[in-house]
Design a protein around this motif. Structure first.
Motif, mmCIF file in Angstrom:
data_model
loop_
_atom_site.group_PDB
_atom_site.id
_atom_site.type_symbol
_atom_site.label_atom_id
_atom_site.label_comp_id
_atom_site.label_asym_id
_atom_site.label_seq_id
_atom_site.Cartn_x
_atom_site.Cartn_y
_atom_site.Cartn_z
ATOM 1 N N SER A 1 -12.739 88.711 60.867
ATOM 2 C CA SER A 1 -13.887 88.725 59.967
ATOM 3 C C SER A 1 -13.475 89.265 58.591
ATOM 4 N N ARG B 1 -18.412 82.669 59.169
ATOM 5 C CA ARG B 1 -19.236 83.381 58.178
ATOM 6 C C ARG B 1 -20.717 83.185 58.491
ATOM 7 N N GLY C 1 -15.328 86.055 64.985
ATOM 8 C CA GLY C 1 -15.097 86.928 63.837
ATOM 9 C C GLY C 1 -14.919 86.155 62.548
#
Ligand code: C5P
Length: 232
Positions: free
Chosen positions: A74, A104, A101
Motif C-alpha cells: 500500500s 487504491r 494492499g
C-alpha cells in the motif's frame, strides 16, 4: 497489453541516473528501479523520475508474511509506480494480500507481477538448497499458475519461458523478460539470452534491458534499436 522496452536503471546514485536519463531529451522510456538505487536514494528517487514523466517498474521483489507485504504494497502504491513485484514463493495468500494492499481507493493499482524461480537458481541448487525435487520448468509454471490464481497480472521470466507461461496461464498473462542482448552484443554474465526481435517473436510483453543500453556508447541509439526490434 502494450509491448514496451523497460530500461533497467541499475545505477547506485540519483546523480548517475539523471545523467543517464538526461540523454533522452524528449523521450520518456519506461524505467526499472531496483533495490540498489532504491536503497541508496529512498522513495524520493521514484517520485523524481515519475515527475519527469517516466513510467516506473519498481523491482523490489517483496517476500514476507501476508500482513507485512499488504502494508508495504500500500505504501508502494501511493508512490504511483506503474508496475511492481514480489516472490511467488511467498504463497498464494501472500500474493492475495499484496493485491489488497496495492489496490487504491478508486480501484486502480499498479501492474503486479511475480518472480517464480530466480534465473540464478538452477535445478541443482533448487534441489540441494530448497529441497524442491520437481523439474525446474514445472516449478516455474506452478508458481506462475499460483500467481494467476491469486489475481496477479503476470510474471518475470526468462524469454525462453515466455511462450510456455502464455500456454499455461493464457495470452493475457503478462511476461516481463530480462536477459536480452543484441545479436552482435556482449552477453556479460547472463547465461540464456535472446535478442529483442526473438523476444518479440516468442511473445514477451515487456523486455527489461540494462547494460546493452546503459553501457552503450550511444544509449539513446541502443534504446531506439531495442524499440524498433521489439515493438515495431
Ligand atoms: O544489464 P542486464 O540487461 O543484464 O540487466 C537485466 C536486469 O534485469 C537487471 O536489473 C537484473 O537484475 C534483472 N533481472 C535479471 N534476471 C532475472 C530477474 C531480473 O537479469 N531473472
Amino acid at each position: 497489453m502494450g509491448k514496451d522496452v523497460i530500461i533497467a536503471c541499475d545505477f547506485s546514485s540519483a546523480e548517475d541516473t539523471f545523467k543517464f536519463l538526461d540523454k533522452f531529451s524528449g523521450r520518456k522510456p519506461f524505467v526499472k528501479i531496483g533495490m540498489e538505487l532504491f536503497y541508496a536514494e529512498g522513495p524520493s528517487i521514484v517520485k523524481e523520475i515519475k515527475a519527469r514523466g517516466h513510467k516506473i517498474f519498481l523491482d523490489l521483489k517483496l517476500h514476507d508474511i501476508p500482513n507485512t507485504v499488504k502494508k508495504s504494497m500500500s505504501v508502494l502504491s501511493r508512490l504511483d509506480v506503474d508496475m511492481t513485484n514480489l516472490h511467488a514463493a511467498g504463497t498464494v495468500r501472500m500474493m492475495e494480500a499484496a493485491i489488497e494492499g496495492l489496490t487504491r481507493e478508486d480501484g486502480t493499482r499498479p501492474i503486479l507481477i511475480a518472480v517464480t524461480q530466480l534465473t540464478s537458481t538452477d535445478q541443482e541448487s533448487m534441489e540441494k538448497d530448497l529441497l524442491i525435487n520437481e523439474p525446474i520448468d514445472k516449478v516455474v509454471m506452478h508458481y506462475a499458475s499460483n500467481a494467476k490464481a491469486a489475481g496477479l497480472d503476470g510474471v518475470v521470466c526468462s524469454p525462453l519461458e515466455a511462450e510456455k507461461v502464455h500456454n499455461t496461464c493464457g495470452k493475457d498473462f503478462i511476461t516481463v523478460t530480462p536477459g536480452v542482448r543484441f545479436a552482435d552484443g556482449d552477453i556479460g554474465d547472463q547465461k540464456r539470452v535472446m535478442t529483442p526481435a526473438a523476444a518479440k517473436e516468442i511473445g514477451s510483453d515487456y523486455i527489461v534491458v540494462g547494460r546493452p543500453i546503459t553501457a552503450a556508447a550511444d544509449p539513446v541509439a541502443a534504446y531506439e534499436r531495442c524499440v524498433k526490434e521489439f515493438c515495431d
